[in-house]
Design an enzyme around this catalytic site. Structure first.
Site, PDB file in Angstrom:
ATOM      1  N   LYS A 196       1.916   5.011   3.124  1.00 24.11           N
ATOM      2  CA  LYS A 196       0.500   5.330   3.009  1.00 24.11           C
ATOM      3  C   LYS A 196      -0.281   4.051   3.314  1.00 24.11           C
ATOM      4  O   LYS A 196      -0.404   3.172   2.473  1.00 24.11           O
ATOM      5  CB  LYS A 196       0.172   5.846   1.607  1.00 24.11           C
ATOM      6  N   GLU A 271       3.136  -6.335  -5.292  1.00 27.41           N
ATOM      7  CA  GLU A 271       2.633  -7.637  -4.823  1.00 27.41           C
ATOM      8  C   GLU A 271       1.120  -7.544  -4.886  1.00 27.41           C
ATOM      9  O   GLU A 271       0.490  -6.836  -4.112  1.00 27.41           O
ATOM     10  CB  GLU A 271       3.135  -7.922  -3.401  1.00 27.41           C
ATOM     11  N   CYS A 305      -4.166 -12.551  -0.127  1.00 29.90           N
ATOM     12  CA  CYS A 305      -3.862 -12.524  -1.557  1.00 29.90           C
ATOM     13  C   CYS A 305      -3.552 -13.909  -2.099  1.00 29.90           C
ATOM     14  O   CYS A 305      -3.842 -14.204  -3.262  1.00 29.90           O
ATOM     15  CB  CYS A 305      -2.727 -11.547  -1.836  1.00 29.90           C
ATOM     16  N   GLU A 401     -10.690 -12.832  -8.619  1.00 32.14           N
ATOM     17  CA  GLU A 401     -10.383 -12.816  -7.188  1.00 32.14           C
ATOM     18  C   GLU A 401     -11.586 -12.277  -6.412  1.00 32.14           C
ATOM     19  O   GLU A 401     -12.016 -11.142  -6.622  1.00 32.14           O
ATOM     20  CB  GLU A 401      -9.159 -11.956  -6.914  1.00 32.14           C
TER      21      GLU A 401
END
Length: 497
Positions: A196, A271, A305, A401
């Site tokens: 997906k 992750e 990331c 973040e």
């Protein structure tokens, strides 16, 4: 709009044929006919439409993968054949590398030139690396004691077997590379996959699916369902016939996927997000460190990331290093990633542009100083590379973040001070140290709480090195031999002779 884009005929033809999902051997629309728009981040205009899959579509894809794993030529394929198919897939990706890079640019906004030498090439290299593991999945024999059966003779051994059907959900920042990080070990071990892709960036995954079929993989081994995370992603995460979930994306979404996995005891690797520190010691080559720190945060528009989004510089050099990074940022050319002279493209969406700019405004409201950048513009979803100073460790800009080209910079006095601030984060994905004092570096590395530590470089990835995070940055590892462990199960066998 499509006619005006300076793109390759192959890219134009791919977009014009309205890409569909791959379920089993069939290129298919959503069961209810629903579509969703894909936009070019450089202009905000619609590129094309793809199916918005339903839970029923996801169920069909999972059942196709289940059948392929349980009872198809794939289930009986020997390791050498799995290896050769992965090599074939990598060769086809190399053949179509320019097309894949251009699709990444159009769908994600990143530089097509950079995508070709980075995203696409790293994906190819990773598949070739993983191909070798297909013939090297090993078990062990055990000389068992069996103290409760002293009169018997026994033979014990341990098999490592493919985990089964893999549900893979990937983020929009590196659509092709992340898909291959999941696909490589899954296909090497003999699993089947339902992918997906992110809502915003399914184009390279759909092209990858074409290449998987061209390489000769049996129907159902690789399936791609496009659609929203709320519908398609949730259906895949909760499906009882999925044996393993692997996800790359934000920490909040990763938590939800982890909870869904536990309901079915589905194996899971996550992750997730990061807020990675870049530490510049007094003895570092300061010009090199400044250039490296700029690359660590501004590469891929900061949508990485493990981006080096927190900068810590020994106090006596702080102002000079910040000034050098600001100079680099101010000299960067922003624009459409189809232009090879562009240094930085747009963010992925209007939503992400607003999120990043809201953080910059929050910094202003809390008294921070904008050393450079701090502006947004269009058309498209652009935010200028930004450096922010005069912030403290507890500021949301330091702790949360942002996922954009925004660097927060703070001075430190000594190594203990630097390590304390570097570790003062809910995340632990990556970190970099810039120093020529390797004795000091070797003492620092064990004290940094992150899955990767780079020295005099940042976000430097290799297929042989496991990648993943500590703390809120995830569970499990991508790449390296560790990835094989996450796509296999151990089976103990005991035979009484």
């Amino acid at each position: 709009m499509l006619a005006s884009l300076p793109i390759k005929p192959e890219s134009r033809a791919f977009l014009q044929r309205a890409p569909k999902m791959l379920i089993g051997a069939d290129w298919t629309s959503a069961s209810d006919g629903a579509l969703m728009d894909l936009r070019n981040p450089a202009s905000g205009e619609v590129l094309c439409q793809v199916p918005a899959s339903t839970a029923a579509d996801v169920d069909r894809a999972v059942r196709a993968a289940r059948q392929a794993f349980d009872d198809s030529p794939w289930s009986r394929m020997r390791p050498r054949e799995r290896q050769n198919l992965l090599w074939k897939l990598a060769d086809l990706m190399e053949r179509d590398g320019d097309l894949l890079a251009e699709l990444e640019c159009l769908n994600n906004g990143k530089s097509a030139a950079v995508a070709r030498v980075m995203d696409v090439q790293l994906a190819i290299d990773f598949l070739r690396y993983m191909a070798g593991y297909a013939t090297k999945i090993e078990g062990t024999t055990v000389d068992v004691s069996m103290p409760l059966m002293p009169e018997g003779d026994f033979h014990g051994y341990i098999r490592r077997e493919a985990v089964g059907v893999v549900g893979a959900i990937v983020a929009w920042n590196f659509p092709l590379l992340l898909a291959c990080w999941k696909l490589g070990p899954a296909l090497a071990t003999g699993c089947s996959v339902v992918l997906k892709p992110a809502d915003e960036t399914p184009l390279s995954a759909l092209k990858l699916a074409e290449l998987v079929l061209e390489a000769g993989y049996p129907a159902g081994v690789f399936n791609v369902v496009t659609g929203t995370g709320i519908t398609a992603g949730a259906a895949l995460s909760h499906h009882p016939l999925v044996d393993k979930l692997t996800f790359t994306g934000s920490t909040p979404v990763g938590k939800e996927i982890g909870k869904a996995a536990m309901d079915n005891m589905t194996r899971v690797t996550l992750e997730l997000g990061g807020k990675s520190p870049t530490i510049v010691m007094a003895d570092a080559d300061l010009a090199t460190a400044a250039a490296g720190a700029a690359q660590a945060i501004f590469f891929n528009q900061g949508q990485v990331c493990c981006a080096g989004s927190r900068l810590y510089v020994q106090r006596k050099h702080f102002d000079n290093v910040v000034a050098d990074i600001a100079g680099i940022a101010n000299g960067m050319k922003l624009g459409n990633g189809l232009d090879p002279s562009v240094d930085m493209g747009p963010l992925i969406s209007a939503k992400q542009q607003k999120r990043v700019y809201d953080y910059i405004e929050l910094g202003r409201d809390k008294g921070a100083t904008i050393a450079c950048g701090g502006e947004q513009f269009g058309p498209g979803y652009f935010v200028k590379p930004t450096v922010i100073v005069d912030v403290d460790q507890k500021n949301p800009l330091v702790q949360e973040e942002i996922f954009g080209p925004v660097l927060v910079a703070m001075p430190f006095d000594d190594i203990d001070d630097a390590l304390r601030m570097a570790n003062d984060s809910p995340y632990g994905l990556g970190a970099s140290i810039w120093s020529n004092d390797l004795c000091a570096v070797h003492r620092m590395v064990p004290r940094i709480k992150s899955g990767s530590v780079w020295v005099n470089c940042h976000s430097a990835l290799d297929p042989a090195l496991p990648f993943g995070g500590f703390k809120m940055s995830g569970v499990g590892r991508e790449m390296g031999a560790a990835a094989i462990e996450h796509y296999t199960e151990l089976k103990s066998v005991l035979i009484r002779l």
